[in-house]
Motif scaffolding. Structure first.
Motif, PDB file in Angstrom:
ATOM      1  N   ARG A 257       0.810  -1.217   0.000  1.00 43.76           N
ATOM      2  CA  ARG A 257       0.000   0.000   0.000  1.00 43.76           C
ATOM      3  C   ARG A 257       0.849   1.276   0.000  1.00 43.76           C
ATOM      4  NH1 ARG A 257      -3.432  -0.512   4.721  1.00 43.76           N
ATOM      5  NH2 ARG A 257      -2.619   1.438   5.513  1.00 43.76           N
ATOM      6  N   SER A 258       2.123   1.146   0.226  1.00 43.53           N
ATOM      7  CA  SER A 258       2.997   2.319   0.286  1.00 43.53           C
ATOM      8  C   SER A 258       3.516   2.694  -1.100  1.00 43.53           C
ATOM      9  CB  SER A 258       4.195   2.043   1.205  1.00 43.53           C
ATOM     10  OG  SER A 258       5.182   3.032   1.039  1.00 43.53           O
ATOM     11  N   PRO A 259       3.216   3.896  -1.587  1.00 36.04           N
ATOM     12  CA  PRO A 259       3.784   4.318  -2.878  1.00 36.04           C
ATOM     13  C   PRO A 259       5.305   4.428  -2.806  1.00 36.04           C
ATOM     14  CG  PRO A 259       2.730   6.170  -1.785  1.00 36.04           C
ATOM     15  CD  PRO A 259       2.377   4.950  -0.993  1.00 36.04           C
ATOM     16  N   TYR A 260       5.823   4.712  -1.622  1.00 34.80           N
ATOM     17  CA  TYR A 260       7.274   4.810  -1.470  1.00 34.80           C
ATOM     18  C   TYR A 260       7.925   3.436  -1.612  1.00 34.80           C
ATOM     19  CZ  TYR A 260       6.109   9.480   0.138  1.00 34.80           C
ATOM     20  OH  TYR A 260       5.617  10.767   0.210  1.00 34.80           O
ATOM     21  N   ALA A 261       7.215   2.390  -1.203  1.00 33.14           N
ATOM     22  CA  ALA A 261       7.712   1.034  -1.436  1.00 33.14           C
ATOM     23  C   ALA A 261       7.742   0.743  -2.929  1.00 33.14           C
ATOM     24  CB  ALA A 261       6.837   0.019  -0.700  1.00 33.14           C
ATOM     25  N   TYR A 262       6.760   1.252  -3.646  1.00 31.86           N
ATOM     26  CA  TYR A 262       6.723   1.107  -5.114  1.00 31.86           C
ATOM     27  C   TYR A 262       7.944   1.762  -5.746  1.00 31.86           C
ATOM     28  CZ  TYR A 262       5.297   2.572  -9.858  1.00 31.86           C
ATOM     29  OH  TYR A 262       5.248   2.857 -11.204  1.00 31.86           O
ATOM     30  N   PHE A 263       8.269   2.981  -5.308  1.00 33.98           N
ATOM     31  CA  PHE A 263       9.436   3.666  -5.856  1.00 33.98           C
ATOM     32  C   PHE A 263      10.716   2.894  -5.527  1.00 33.98           C
ATOM     33  CE2 PHE A 263       6.793   7.701  -5.086  1.00 33.98           C
ATOM     34  CZ  PHE A 263       6.283   7.675  -6.371  1.00 33.98           C
ATOM     35  N   ALA A 264      10.856   2.494  -4.268  1.00 28.85           N
ATOM     36  CA  ALA A 264      12.069   1.795  -3.845  1.00 28.85           C
ATOM     37  C   ALA A 264      12.234   0.478  -4.587  1.00 28.85           C
ATOM     38  CB  ALA A 264      12.032   1.553  -2.334  1.00 28.85           C
ATOM     39  N   ALA A 265      11.142  -0.266  -4.740  1.00 31.46           N
ATOM     40  CA  ALA A 265      11.218  -1.564  -5.416  1.00 31.46           C
ATOM     41  C   ALA A 265      11.687  -1.409  -6.852  1.00 31.46           C
ATOM     42  CB  ALA A 265       9.858  -2.246  -5.372  1.00 31.46           C
ATOM     43  N   ASN A 266      11.195  -0.400  -7.539  1.00 31.13           N
ATOM     44  CA  ASN A 266      11.613  -0.196  -8.922  1.00 31.13           C
ATOM     45  C   ASN A 266      13.054   0.288  -9.011  1.00 31.13           C
ATOM     46  OD1 ASN A 266       9.413  -0.443 -11.237  1.00 31.13           O
ATOM     47  ND2 ASN A 266       8.349   0.135  -9.354  1.00 31.13           N
ATOM     48  N   ARG A 267      13.502   1.046  -8.032  1.00 29.14           N
ATOM     49  CA  ARG A 267      14.904   1.455  -8.022  1.00 29.14           C
ATOM     50  C   ARG A 267      15.808   0.240  -7.814  1.00 29.14           C
ATOM     51  NH1 ARG A 267      15.579   6.193  -3.804  1.00 29.14           N
ATOM     52  NH2 ARG A 267      17.693   6.200  -4.667  1.00 29.14           N
ATOM     53  N   LEU A 268      15.402  -0.661  -6.916  1.00 24.46           N
ATOM     54  CA  LEU A 268      16.187  -1.867  -6.686  1.00 24.46           C
ATOM     55  C   LEU A 268      16.132  -2.785  -7.901  1.00 24.46           C
ATOM     56  CD1 LEU A 268      15.206  -2.686  -2.987  1.00 24.46           C
ATOM     57  CD2 LEU A 268      17.287  -1.587  -3.822  1.00 24.46           C
ATOM     58  N   HIS A 269      14.967  -2.878  -8.508  1.00 29.33           N
ATOM     59  CA  HIS A 269      14.803  -3.733  -9.680  1.00 29.33           C
ATOM     60  C   HIS A 269      15.666  -3.237 -10.834  1.00 29.33           C
ATOM     61  CE1 HIS A 269      12.920  -6.527 -12.399  1.00 29.33           C
ATOM     62  NE2 HIS A 269      12.527  -5.566 -13.208  1.00 29.33           N
ATOM     63  N   ASP A 270      15.843  -1.935 -10.926  1.00 32.99           N
ATOM     64  CA  ASP A 270      16.673  -1.356 -11.983  1.00 32.99           C
ATOM     65  C   ASP A 270      18.153  -1.361 -11.617  1.00 32.99           C
ATOM     66  OD1 ASP A 270      14.414  -0.896 -13.490  1.00 32.99           O
ATOM     67  OD2 ASP A 270      14.182   1.179 -12.840  1.00 32.99           O
ATOM     68  N   ARG A 271      18.471  -2.085 -10.527  1.00 30.78           N
ATOM     69  CA  ARG A 271      19.867  -2.276 -10.097  1.00 30.78           C
ATOM     70  C   ARG A 271      20.570  -0.974  -9.755  1.00 30.78           C
ATOM     71  NH1 ARG A 271      21.427  -7.494 -11.249  1.00 30.78           N
ATOM     72  NH2 ARG A 271      20.033  -8.655 -12.616  1.00 30.78           N
ATOM     73  N   GLU A 272      19.826  -0.055  -9.170  1.00 27.34           N
ATOM     74  CA  GLU A 272      20.490   1.173  -8.727  1.00 27.34           C
ATOM     75  C   GLU A 272      21.493   0.856  -7.619  1.00 27.34           C
ATOM     76  OE1 GLU A 272      19.098   5.120  -6.358  1.00 27.34           O
ATOM     77  OE2 GLU A 272      18.092   4.741  -8.258  1.00 27.34           O
ATOM     78  N   ILE A 273      21.160  -0.127  -6.801  1.00 27.37           N
ATOM     79  CA  ILE A 273      22.083  -0.587  -5.758  1.00 27.37           C
ATOM     80  C   ILE A 273      22.245  -2.083  -5.981  1.00 27.37           C
ATOM     81  CG2 ILE A 273      22.512  -0.792  -3.295  1.00 27.37           C
ATOM     82  CD1 ILE A 273      20.733   1.555  -2.840  1.00 27.37           C
ATOM     83  N   ASP A 274      23.384  -2.494  -6.497  1.00 24.16           N
ATOM     84  CA  ASP A 274      23.548  -3.878  -6.935  1.00 24.16           C
ATOM     85  C   ASP A 274      24.632  -4.557  -6.116  1.00 24.16           C
ATOM     86  OD1 ASP A 274      23.035  -6.095  -8.385  1.00 24.16           O
ATOM     87  OD2 ASP A 274      23.820  -5.358 -10.276  1.00 24.16           O
ATOM     88  N   GLY A 275      24.672  -5.886  -6.272  1.00 25.03           N
ATOM     89  CA  GLY A 275      25.760  -6.648  -5.686  1.00 25.03           C
ATOM     90  C   GLY A 275      25.539  -7.077  -4.255  1.00 25.03           C
ATOM     91  N   HIS A 276      24.338  -6.887  -3.722  1.00 26.65           N
ATOM     92  CA  HIS A 276      24.061  -7.278  -2.348  1.00 26.65           C
ATOM     93  C   HIS A 276      22.915  -8.286  -2.305  1.00 26.65           C
ATOM     94  CE1 HIS A 276      26.862  -4.267  -1.056  1.00 26.65           C
ATOM     95  NE2 HIS A 276      26.170  -3.297  -1.627  1.00 26.65           N
ATOM     96  N   ALA A 277      22.735  -8.929  -1.145  1.00 28.59           N
ATOM     97  CA  ALA A 277      21.684  -9.932  -0.973  1.00 28.59           C
ATOM     98  C   ALA A 277      20.475  -9.264  -0.325  1.00 28.59           C
ATOM     99  CB  ALA A 277      22.195 -11.082  -0.099  1.00 28.59           C
ATOM    100  N   TRP A 278      19.410  -9.075  -1.098  1.00 32.11           N
ATOM    101  CA  TRP A 278      18.210  -8.397  -0.623  1.00 32.11           C
ATOM    102  C   TRP A 278      17.173  -9.440  -0.204  1.00 32.11           C
ATOM    103  CZ3 TRP A 278      18.474  -3.106  -0.416  1.00 32.11           C
ATOM    104  CH2 TRP A 278      19.515  -2.513  -1.152  1.00 32.11           C
ATOM    105  N   ARG A 279      16.676  -9.346   1.017  1.00 26.67           N
ATOM    106  CA  ARG A 279      15.661 -10.277   1.505  1.00 26.67           C
ATOM    107  C   ARG A 279      14.375  -9.491   1.739  1.00 26.67           C
ATOM    108  NH1 ARG A 279      13.765 -13.189   6.343  1.00 26.67           N
ATOM    109  NH2 ARG A 279      14.556 -11.496   7.648  1.00 26.67           N
ATOM    110  N   TRP A 280      13.346  -9.816   0.977  1.00 27.88           N
ATOM    111  CA  TRP A 280      12.087  -9.081   1.033  1.00 27.88           C
ATOM    112  C   TRP A 280      11.225  -9.590   2.189  1.00 27.88           C
ATOM    113  CZ3 TRP A 280      10.457  -5.324  -2.717  1.00 27.88           C
ATOM    114  CH2 TRP A 280      11.471  -4.995  -3.617  1.00 27.88           C
ATOM    115  N   CYS A 281      10.806  -8.666   3.057  1.00 31.25           N
ATOM    116  CA  CYS A 281      10.098  -9.017   4.287  1.00 31.25           C
ATOM    117  C   CYS A 281       8.759  -8.277   4.332  1.00 31.25           C
ATOM    118  CB  CYS A 281      10.925  -8.637   5.507  1.00 31.25           C
ATOM    119  SG  CYS A 281      12.607  -9.310   5.510  1.00 31.25           S
ATOM    120  N   PRO A 282       7.665  -8.937   3.933  1.00 26.01           N
ATOM    121  CA  PRO A 282       6.357  -8.271   3.961  1.00 26.01           C
ATOM    122  C   PRO A 282       5.871  -8.031   5.384  1.00 26.01           C
ATOM    123  CG  PRO A 282       6.112 -10.592   3.387  1.00 26.01           C
ATOM    124  CD  PRO A 282       7.583 -10.319   3.428  1.00 26.01           C
TER     125      PRO A 282
END
Length: 204
Positions: free
Chosen positions: A12-37
């Motif tokens: 429900r958070s639009p900011y989560a939407y922005f962050a997810a797309n930034r991560l998906h576009d590899r703005e911050i790469d090379g790390h292990a991301w664990r998604w926690c709903p």
């Protein structure tokens, strides 16, 4: 240096939407991301001393809500991301969060991005089992998980996960946690990257 980073989010958070797309576009790469709903409603209730699933109470004043709406529109333009007001206006994200919790990584990350885009780009009702099944199909995960997401057991599990996050220091979404360090907000991704880059190699 690869670092493990926990991503706490509610669809429900639009900011989560922005962050997810930034991560998906590899703005911050090379790390292990664990998604926690987690449920933002449960987080807000815990902060107010209410039981996890107490009735919703709007935490925003009129000026703050007006600022949030303007801020979200500006950020969508800044990131050049499509953004459409969700339908219904206050989406029920609980079934989607429960379903995300049932999926293992890396399918959970893929599913989460698909759901965020379905909500914030396509105005789909993410509480609809058919919508969730379509999102799940994009990940290759088992379709029979959808019905399990609507059970009381799944709802209890989501509340427990959210309570564990709160005990860790998570109070809002999106949040990013590295060890004992918590970074709240999409706008803290740059600070997170800066902090990781300055960490001693022994801390990874």
């Amino acid at each position: 240096m690869t670092v493990s980073i926990d991503v706490y989010y509610d669809f429900r958070s639009p900011y989560a939407y922005f962050a997810a797309n930034r991560l998906h576009d590899r703005e911050i790469d090379g790390h292990a991301w664990r998604w926690c709903p987690v449920s933002i409603d449960v987080l807000l209730n815990l902060q107010a001393g209410r039981r996890p699933w107490a009735p919703y109470s709007d935490p925003l004043s009129a000026p703050k809500r007006a600022h949030l709406i303007a801020d979200v529109r500006r950020l969508a333009a800044y990131y050049d991301l499509p953004l459409r007001a969700p339908r219904p206006a206050r989406p029920n994200s609980v079934p989607a969060l429960c379903l995300a919790a049932l999926i293992d990584e890396p399918a959970r990350a893929a599913f989460s991005i698909v759901v965020l885009n379905a909500l914030w780009r396509e105005q789909q009702d993410i509480a609809d089992p058919e919508v969730l099944a379509a999102c799940l199909a994009c990940t290759g995960a088992k379709a029979d998980l959808v019905s399990a997401a609507f059970t009381e057991q799944a709802r209890v599990h989501l509340a427990e996960q959210t309570q564990e996050a709160y005990a860790r220091g998570i109070f809002g979404v999106p949040s990013f946690a590295v060890g004992a360090d918590v970074f709240f907000g999409n706008d803290r991704l740059d600070l997170l990257r800066w902090t990781i880059e300055r960490r001693p190699r022994s801390a990874s």
